[in-house]
Design an enzyme around this catalytic site. Structure first.
Site, short mmCIF file in Angstrom:
data_model
loop_
_atom_site.label_atom_id
_atom_site.label_comp_id
_atom_site.label_asym_id
_atom_site.label_seq_id
_atom_site.Cartn_x
_atom_site.Cartn_y
_atom_site.Cartn_z
N ASP A 36 0.85 -1.20 0.00
CA ASP A 36 0.00 0.00 0.00
C ASP A 36 0.89 1.24 0.00
O ASP A 36 1.64 1.48 0.95
CB ASP A 36 -0.91 -0.02 1.23
CG ASP A 36 -1.70 1.27 1.41
OD1 ASP A 36 -1.88 2.00 0.41
OD2 ASP A 36 -2.14 1.53 2.54
N ASN A 38 -0.31 4.55 -0.49
CA ASN A 38 -0.96 5.83 -0.14
C ASN A 38 -1.68 5.80 1.20
O ASN A 38 -2.43 6.72 1.53
CB ASN A 38 -1.92 6.26 -1.25
CG ASN A 38 -3.04 5.24 -1.48
OD1 ASN A 38 -3.09 4.21 -0.82
ND2 ASN A 38 -3.91 5.54 -2.43
N ASP A 40 -4.15 3.89 2.51
CA ASP A 40 -5.60 3.68 2.63
C ASP A 40 -5.93 2.25 3.04
O ASP A 40 -7.09 1.86 3.09
CB ASP A 40 -6.31 4.04 1.33
CG ASP A 40 -5.93 3.14 0.15
OD1 ASP A 40 -5.04 2.27 0.33
OD2 ASP A 40 -6.50 3.32 -0.94
N ASP A 44 -1.80 -1.27 -3.98
CA ASP A 44 -2.07 -0.53 -5.20
C ASP A 44 -0.92 -0.68 -6.19
O ASP A 44 0.11 -1.30 -5.89
CB ASP A 44 -2.33 0.95 -4.88
CG ASP A 44 -1.31 1.53 -3.92
OD1 ASP A 44 -0.10 1.27 -4.11
OD2 ASP A 44 -1.71 2.25 -2.97
N ASP A 215 -9.23 -16.28 -16.70
CA ASP A 215 -9.89 -16.69 -15.47
C ASP A 215 -11.11 -17.56 -15.75
O ASP A 215 -11.96 -17.19 -16.58
CB ASP A 215 -10.31 -15.44 -14.68
CG ASP A 215 -11.06 -15.78 -13.42
OD1 ASP A 215 -10.44 -16.29 -12.48
OD2 ASP A 215 -12.29 -15.52 -13.38
N GLU A 278 -6.99 -20.84 -16.53
CA GLU A 278 -7.34 -21.41 -15.24
C GLU A 278 -8.56 -22.30 -15.45
O GLU A 278 -9.58 -21.85 -15.99
CB GLU A 278 -7.69 -20.33 -14.22
CG GLU A 278 -8.09 -20.90 -12.87
CD GLU A 278 -9.09 -20.06 -12.10
OE1 GLU A 278 -9.13 -20.16 -10.87
OE2 GLU A 278 -9.87 -19.32 -12.74
#
Length: 544
Positions: A36, A38, A40, A44, A215, A278
């Site tokens: 992370d 930033n 929050d 990211d 996926d 997958e």
């Protein structure tokens, strides 16, 4: 010379096969839980960018990024609202481009997820299509009238529990969803839908991505007749209505292969691109073979043979080798022991034995199997499955079926970077999932400082595959061995390697045969080897 320079030089070495992905090592990043930047509490893209040197230092060939697309996050990114946009919680397209440039500078390929079986119900295609039964998007999803008694059009069940159909009053019809109601099923029988999805792939290929993971691609088509699924025979663990059916009509349709040929034709028009499917479910073996056979379908596929196995045994490894025997125009396998959808392998398989020893043995074994190897973030640290209390669960499947299905959250908790930092250095605020206290002592900084750590063992394991071409792309021959010993050879001639592992709980009598010398060992005493302790492994090469 820095780690970064060393890694880049190794990744661009001339000994790589022409098809870079054949026998490559891929590192999976789950963006929400990687780093992370930033504050929050959610990982990211800038966080990934800042930590790419760590990935490169492992010596892997590529990174696979789980979804970062615009999404309402009902299924944490696998419900895509805009295939061409980065969700603001992760950053923006410029952030992605910076990751791509930096990864390529480090000698890393970048693979992204394509979620083509369904979208979010917030996607513009679905919002437009639900307005009326006519119009340009009216048939882009699977819509059907109710039965005369008002019940759903078929008996199909969703993975997350309950019918695979939800009533929509605006259209006066049911729409299909194999997963959450917020994940409506695309109608890939429609050529216009296929064209639109191929345009999505082209958008990312033009941006420079090196390949795609598709996926749940065996869910991509349904039986247009909406035939009821038959029941499965009695037996086995059943925690959801989904588990009672043989899903032959809401997935596993033959038309999927023709669509995958179009995907392959597109990716082959760009140099050096890779596609891996997958494939889970009751018919995964058959579907993986169909999706990868020959030179016109996908490059590779992986299933859940190891991911859902309760124990790692020689029998299981032999089963995998037999499935992917390398004959008859067969495709190329990929293998992973852990990922974001399954409990971590150390917790499933260690079974009271030393977790560190198990983690390091498993990494070496993964590097020795025939196929492309996928390492899930945290596997290089030997992380066990995290404990997540019920009130902190986020996974909709876990919440709906708790405690029978513990769900995926325990494999998705934040990666620990600094043992002495708040929240293990992942974030400066409480993360979206808790950091397990058991993970703190396994943080990256602590393992970097310890030359005997699992992190250093992971680098050594990846380097093993790079040093020995027979382990990367050679043939595999299983050997008959007693007890809990697993033995096989990889490659031929001077590149032939003999791999032997003790997967059991007791020492096994074994000594190196004449004409072979040990080139790598894990949890194994120095020569002469008279027995292999539990969780030991040796790799041998021909003498001379």
């Amino acid at each position: 010379m820095t780690v970064q320079t060393l890694t880049k030089a190794a990744a661009s070495s001339a000994d790589q096969p022409a098809e870079w992905w054949r026998g490559a090592v891929i590192y999976q990043i789950y963006p929400r839980s990687f780093a992370d930047s930033n504050g929050d509490g959610v990982g990211d893209l800038p966080g990934i960018l800042a930590r790419l040197d760590h990935v490169a230092s492992l010596g892997v060939d590529a990174v696979w990024l789980s979804p970062f697309y615009a999404s309402p996050m009902k299924d944490f990114g696998y419900d895509v609202a805009d295939y061409r946009a980065v969700d603001p919680i992760f950053g923006d397209l410029d952030d992605f481009d910076r990751i791509l440039a930096r990864a390529h500078d480090l000698g890393l390929k970048v693979i992204t997820d394509l979620v083509f079986a369904h979208t979010s119900d917030r996607h513009a295609w679905f919002q437009e299509g639900r307005r009326a039964r006519t119009g340009p998007y009216a048939d882009w999803y699977v819509w059907a009238d109710a039965r005369p008694d008002g019940s759903p059009p078929s008996n199909w069940q969703s993975v997350f529990g309950g019918p695979a159909w939800t009533w929509d009053a605006r259209r006066g019809q049911y729409y299909m969803h194999n997963f959450l109601p917020e994940q409506p099923q695309l109608n890939l029988h429609l050529p216009e839908v296929q064209d639109a999805l191929l345009d999505v792939a082209r958008f990312w290929l033009d941006r420079g991505v090196d390949g795609f993971r598709l996926d749940a691609i065996n869910f991509a088509m349904h039986d247009p007749a909406l035939t009821d699924n038959p029941p499965l025979p009695p037996g086995g663990k059943r925690t959801r209505p989904f588990d009672f059916q043989d899903k032959v009509h809401n997935q596993s349709q033959p038309g999927i292969v023709d669509f995958l040929k179009r995907v392959r034709a597109l990716t082959d028009s760009y140099e050096g691109r890779f596609t891996v499917a997958e494939v889970g479910g009751d018919h995964a073996e058959r579907e993986m073979q169909a999706f990868t056979m020959g030179d016109e379908r996908l490059n590779s596929a992986y299933g859940f043979l190891y991911l859902y196995a309760p124990a790692l045994t020689a029998k299981l490894a032999r089963e995998g080798a037999e499935i992917w025997h390398g004959r008859d125009r067969q495709g190329w396998p990929s293998w992973t022991f852990s990922n974001h959808d399954a409990p971590r392998a150390v917790s499933r398989w260690a079974a009271g034995r030393d977790r560190k020893a198990f983690a390091e043995m498993a990494l070496v074994l993964l590097m020795c199997l025939r196929g492309t190897a996928i390492i899930y973030q945290g596997e290089e640290l030997g992380l066990p499955q995290a404990e997540v209390p019920f009130d902190r669960l986020k996974d909709p499947e876990a919440i709906a079926n708790w405690p029978q299905t513990l769900g995926r959250d325990g494999a998705r908790t934040p990666l620990p970077w600094r043992a002495d930092a708040t929240f293990a250095g992942f974030s400066t605020v409480e993360p979206w999932l808790p950091v397990d206290p058991a993970h703190v002592d396994l943080a990256v900084d602590r393992q970097e400082a310890d030359p005997t750590s699992t992190l250093h063992a992971a680098r050594k394991a990846v380097a093993l595959r790079r040093r020995h071409p027979g382990l990367r792309a050679g043939d595999m021959t299983m050997l008959d061995m007693a007890g809990d010993l697993l033995g096989f050879t990889r490659g031929t001639g001077a590149e032939r390697r003999l791999c032997v592992f003790n997967l059991g709980f007791q020492p096994e009598n074994w000594s190196a045969p004449d004409g072979w010398t040990v080139v790598e060992r894990v949890n194994t005493p120095k020569d002469p080897i008279k027995a292999l302790p539990p969780l030991a492994g040796v790799i041998l090469a021909p003498v001379g």
